[in-house]
Motif scaffolding. Structure first.
Motif, mmCIF file in Angstrom:
data_model
loop_
_atom_site.group_PDB
_atom_site.id
_atom_site.type_symbol
_atom_site.label_atom_id
_atom_site.label_comp_id
_atom_site.label_asym_id
_atom_site.label_seq_id
_atom_site.Cartn_x
_atom_site.Cartn_y
_atom_site.Cartn_z
ATOM 1 N N VAL A 1 99.954 41.987 -96.526
ATOM 2 C CA VAL A 1 100.748 41.302 -97.576
ATOM 3 C C VAL A 1 100.396 41.338 -99.013
ATOM 4 N N LEU A 2 99.433 41.486 -99.217
ATOM 5 C CA LEU A 2 98.786 41.633 -100.670
ATOM 6 C C LEU A 2 99.254 43.259 -101.009
ATOM 7 N N LEU A 3 99.006 43.865 -100.229
ATOM 8 C CA LEU A 3 99.452 45.392 -100.353
ATOM 9 C C LEU A 3 100.910 45.460 -100.905
ATOM 10 N N LEU A 4 101.861 44.883 -100.197
ATOM 11 C CA LEU A 4 103.073 44.792 -100.616
ATOM 12 C C LEU A 4 103.809 43.858 -101.862
ATOM 13 N N ASP A 5 102.835 42.690 -101.940
ATOM 14 C CA ASP A 5 103.031 41.788 -102.846
ATOM 15 C C ASP A 5 101.736 41.115 -103.440
ATOM 16 N N ALA A 6 101.215 41.962 -104.459
ATOM 17 C CA ALA A 6 99.892 41.737 -104.940
ATOM 18 C C ALA A 6 99.629 40.411 -105.420
ATOM 19 N N ASN A 7 100.832 39.549 -105.832
ATOM 20 C CA ASN A 7 100.625 38.379 -106.821
ATOM 21 C C ASN A 7 101.373 37.194 -105.797
ATOM 22 N N ASN A 8 101.305 37.252 -104.326
ATOM 23 C CA ASN A 8 101.822 36.438 -103.570
ATOM 24 C C ASN A 8 100.600 35.242 -103.240
ATOM 25 N N ILE A 9 101.214 33.937 -103.955
ATOM 26 C CA ILE A 9 100.151 33.093 -104.151
ATOM 27 C C ILE A 9 99.647 32.403 -102.631
ATOM 28 N N MET A 10 100.526 32.176 -101.839
ATOM 29 C CA MET A 10 100.126 31.540 -100.543
ATOM 30 C C MET A 10 99.130 32.533 -99.925
ATOM 31 N N THR A 11 99.481 33.644 -99.968
ATOM 32 C CA THR A 11 98.522 34.727 -99.224
ATOM 33 C C THR A 11 97.061 34.706 -99.798
ATOM 34 N N ASN A 12 96.834 34.557 -101.108
ATOM 35 C CA ASN A 12 95.591 34.589 -101.844
ATOM 36 C C ASN A 12 94.995 33.154 -101.197
ATOM 37 N N ILE A 13 95.854 32.170 -101.303
ATOM 38 C CA ILE A 13 95.276 30.715 -101.024
ATOM 39 C C ILE A 13 94.718 30.917 -99.539
ATOM 40 N N ASN A 14 95.544 31.388 -98.576
ATOM 41 C CA ASN A 14 94.977 31.482 -97.211
ATOM 42 C C ASN A 14 93.997 32.164 -96.953
ATOM 43 N N LEU A 15 94.004 33.410 -97.708
ATOM 44 C CA LEU A 15 92.696 34.318 -97.402
ATOM 45 C C LEU A 15 91.498 33.660 -98.133
ATOM 46 N N ALA A 16 91.509 32.741 -99.230
ATOM 47 C CA ALA A 16 90.575 32.105 -99.683
ATOM 48 C C ALA A 16 89.966 31.196 -98.689
ATOM 49 N N PHE A 17 90.752 30.347 -97.920
ATOM 50 C CA PHE A 17 90.262 29.491 -96.960
ATOM 51 C C PHE A 17 89.697 30.380 -95.721
ATOM 52 N N ILE A 18 90.227 31.421 -95.290
ATOM 53 C CA ILE A 18 89.615 32.126 -94.311
ATOM 54 C C ILE A 18 88.055 32.508 -94.668
ATOM 55 N N PHE A 19 88.035 33.171 -95.815
ATOM 56 C CA PHE A 19 86.849 33.684 -96.412
ATOM 57 C C PHE A 19 85.905 32.355 -96.428
ATOM 58 N N TYR A 20 86.387 31.174 -96.915
ATOM 59 C CA TYR A 20 85.484 29.957 -96.861
ATOM 60 C C TYR A 20 85.013 29.680 -95.439
ATOM 61 N N GLN A 21 85.933 29.705 -94.442
ATOM 62 C CA GLN A 21 85.494 29.320 -93.077
ATOM 63 C C GLN A 21 84.411 30.455 -92.633
ATOM 64 N N LYS A 22 84.400 31.744 -93.084
ATOM 65 C CA LYS A 22 83.610 32.666 -92.691
ATOM 66 C C LYS A 22 82.392 32.596 -93.654
ATOM 67 N N LYS A 23 82.288 31.378 -94.387
ATOM 68 C CA LYS A 23 81.196 31.262 -95.290
ATOM 69 C C LYS A 23 80.894 32.567 -96.240
ATOM 70 N N ASN A 24 82.148 33.311 -96.703
ATOM 71 C CA ASN A 24 82.012 34.452 -97.531
ATOM 72 C C ASN A 24 82.635 33.885 -98.853
ATOM 73 N N PHE A 25 81.849 32.899 -99.598
ATOM 74 C CA PHE A 25 82.174 32.204 -100.859
ATOM 75 C C PHE A 25 82.575 33.035 -101.961
ATOM 76 N N GLU A 26 81.808 34.318 -102.034
ATOM 77 C CA GLU A 26 82.236 35.007 -103.141
ATOM 78 C C GLU A 26 83.693 35.472 -103.077
ATOM 79 N N GLN A 27 84.256 35.989 -101.910
ATOM 80 C CA GLN A 27 85.462 36.710 -101.744
ATOM 81 C C GLN A 27 86.464 35.282 -101.837
ATOM 82 N N ALA A 28 86.243 34.237 -101.014
ATOM 83 C CA ALA A 28 86.771 32.921 -101.287
ATOM 84 C C ALA A 28 87.289 32.799 -102.741
#
Length: 144
Positions: free
Chosen positions: A101-128
């Motif tokens: 999605v980010l390749l198609l729409d780099a500024n998609n807010i909900m996608t960035n939020i959802n990715l942040a939560f996924i990285f947070y769940q995976k304890k990858n705090f830097e990417q979150a």
């Protein structure tokens, strides 16, 4: 669409799902992608599959839409939402969909939020943190 069909679905009776699917498929044939009614029909069809625990059928339908319109961000987001409801949730697969999605729409807010939560769940705090920052930087006054 009859009230009886909707009442059956509301009561976990999937016997009318085929009738609803046929009605919605007829709506598709009368509309073009991008029209408001078309998108609503898509969401209604997928919702009816999810409500009646037909997740594989929902995934198959969304995959068809993705193959027909590979640039349509909404199809990918719908697929990610379905996969998040799967019992055997695969965060790597969901993350991959959000990356697409980010390749198609780099500024998609909900996608960035959802990715942040996924990285947070995976304890990858830097990417979150990176994805949360992208969200805030892009539109700090319109976070819903």
């Amino acid at each position: 669409m009859t009230s009886i069909n909707l009442a059956k679905i509301a009561n976990d009776d999937s016997s009318s799902i085929d009738n609803i699917e046929n009605i919605i498929q007829n709506l598709f044939s009368d509309q073009e992608e991008g029209e408001k009614g078309f998108d609503n029909s898509k969401y209604l069809l997928i919702s009816s599959f999810v409500t009646t625990n037909q997740i594989p059928r929902a995934k198959k339908q969304i995959d068809e839409w993705i193959s027909q319109s590979p640039q349509n961000v909404d199809n990918y987001l719908l697929k990610a939402e379905i996969l998040k409801r799967d019992k055997e949730q695969d965060l790597d697969v969901i993350s991959g969909i959000y990356q697409k999605v980010l390749l198609l729409d780099a500024n998609n807010i909900m996608t960035n939020i959802n990715l942040a939560f996924i990285f947070y769940q995976k304890k990858n705090f830097e990417q979150a943190s990176e994805h949360f920052k992208k969200t805030i930087t892009h539109d700090k006054f319109n976070i819903q």
